[in-house]
Design an enzyme around this catalytic site. Sequence first.
Site, PDB file in Angstrom:
ATOM      1  N   ASP A   2    -107.016 146.369 181.677  1.00 26.12           N
ATOM      2  CA  ASP A   2    -106.092 145.604 180.829  1.00 26.12           C
ATOM      3  C   ASP A   2    -106.479 144.127 180.858  1.00 26.12           C
ATOM      4  O   ASP A   2    -105.722 143.276 181.321  1.00 26.12           O
ATOM      5  CB  ASP A   2    -104.658 145.807 181.319  1.00 26.12           C
ATOM      6  N   ALA A  52     -90.974 139.770 182.368  1.00 23.22           N
ATOM      7  CA  ALA A  52     -91.159 140.926 181.486  1.00 23.22           C
ATOM      8  C   ALA A  52     -89.976 141.866 181.659  1.00 23.22           C
ATOM      9  O   ALA A  52     -89.080 141.624 182.465  1.00 23.22           O
ATOM     10  CB  ALA A  52     -92.473 141.628 181.800  1.00 23.22           C
ATOM     11  N   GLN A  91     -90.561 140.443 187.276  1.00 20.17           N
ATOM     12  CA  GLN A  91     -90.636 138.990 187.189  1.00 20.17           C
ATOM     13  C   GLN A  91     -91.602 138.482 188.242  1.00 20.17           C
ATOM     14  O   GLN A  91     -91.797 139.127 189.275  1.00 20.17           O
ATOM     15  CB  GLN A  91     -89.260 138.343 187.396  1.00 20.17           C
TER      16      GLN A  91
END
Length: 671
Positions: free
Chosen positions: A400, A242, A246
């Site tokens: 999330d 991302a 990582q």
Amino acid sequence: MALLDVLLVILLSIAGLLFLALQSWLAATVVRRVVGVPIGWPRSIAVGFVMSGAMALTVQYLFRAGTDANPNGLDVTPWVAVLLLVLAVCWIFALGVGALVFLEAAFPTGTLPSFSQIFTGGKARRRRTRRYAEVTSIAVRHGLGSRLRGFGRDDSSGQEAKTARALRSALNEAGVTFIKLGQMLSTRRDLLPAAYIRELESLQSNASPEPWESMETAIEDSLGRPLAEVFSHVDPVPLAAASVAQVHRATLLDGTDVVLKVQRPGALDQVTLDTDIILRLARWLNTTTPWGKSLGVLALARGFADSLGEELDYRVELDNMRSIEASLAQSGAFTVAVPHAHHELSSERLLVMDRLPGRPVSAAGELLTGLSASERSALAKTLLGATLQQIISDGVFHADLHAGNIFISPEGTLGLLDFGSVGRLDPATQTALGMMLYSIDKNDAAGATDALIELLDRPEDLDERALERSLGQLLTRFRTGFGPGGSQKMFTDLFSLVVAHKFAVPAQIGAAFRALAAVEGTLLVIDPTMDVVEVARSEGSRLMEGKLGFGSLKEEFQNRVVQLLPLVNRLPRRINKITDDLEHGRFTMRVRVLDHPSDRRFLTGLFQQLIVAVLAGSAVVGAIMLITSNEGPLLTGDIHLYGFFGFVLLFGGFILGMRALMLVFRRDSGD
């Protein structure tokens, strides 16, 4: 002698500079006191220095004018020169006050770099300026400048959708911080129209992998030692990459398979820089757009900056993992794995945790296909039950739960990942949320209304009867069942009802809604036939029935009785005093108006501003009358004594006017 003369000149120069500095500081102190607002010292002393220089020149000029030493200029008697000097000093002081008021209005204290930052923060300031110019050019290129200023003013559906697409494209191009901002805004259905929510929900933060050499250095810096002293193997090819971090596979020296979540070098600096820009943009929108202050964009930006700062500190994520792991283990009702974290190897920029077997739901299509319908249904119910258990019973929940953060093992069990975003609810909020689900399950519109009011921030002009009728119609519409995917319509209508009645959604309640919305999509991937709301109603009802059981109610009742004991002990004495006072006619009631300090401060400031403004206006009117009267003895060939008094009175009016103006600025900044 020459050396003594040089030393004498130097000492006199130093003494003169010290006297000038002292005089400037004294003038600045008086000006700050007169203005009545804590203005910054650098600008105050600078204005004081200019005032001191102007006063010195004025004293020199009027001294010559009063001693017949000014043949080509003003020539007056000594006492007139003294009067003119007093008037000149007053107006130099007044102009200094005016200069400070203008500077404070144009550039409030704290908005400009400090004296030390001018010389020490040049590199950071240039970097921020370049990034600010880059972000601004992105916004302008996508046509957001004029559109955002007119946001919410009679937007047609086509124009609104076009602006939403432009905003999504601009945020995506601006980078990871702005992408995360868009993802956060996509959860605020109470603030943004549906067109913006749809576009912002599609934002994804992806990036090319960082070279292994730089990541290896980052890992070793976090560990404080070489990799070989901790790991027997580290895979240089990342599992995921991302923009901020990582993830790499690794094996400890004892053979334990782990994963390393490593923050990219420079990611923190970039996010810090972008966060500063977001806060500056929020302040600009808050002051220049009609919708900025009403939506609270500055508060949203500050909340986003705080949450992003926590997300970038992996020590916070480590604590979150421990909290979720402890709550799941304590309940024991659901088999959901949380990877064990190695806190002795983890740090602010590195997180080391055991590797979960299996694959994330987003990439587990083959694994899900191999499961029977009943097994997939059981997995989905376990995931939803564990989520509601965390929200309603434990108060600590994963916020999330998208398909990439939920693992399915080859044995068909669930696991959770990525605890950077965790919500926490107080007991009262947990109960209110549970009571809302319980009331929905029992088709109790009145109970659901009370729970909703308790859960959210109540608007001042709420019509409770209208809210109860709307909620009752919603429950009646969906009472017979929802079917696969029908829950999305239910949640959408419920949120539309919340927005229509002007409720404000607190941040933690928004996190709970975000968790439920995210897990809903994951549940439908696991079991497309699942009726999410039906299961949520039954699970919420089960959890609340546990809270409403005899044992729980007995414990709650005992707690409340203990709290009432001090009141019960004093109650007979108080009743006796009241009855005695009534019998003898001594009973009185005292009500303290404006008891709260903020109310008193508001009225005090309002009256102070009014009085200063009236005095300033009266002084100016009187001054104009005296100046234009042309009456009284002459001080010079053109100036009458009454005119002199008029200029003195005008000075007072000017000072009072400047103070009133600064009071207005201070009240506006404090609102």
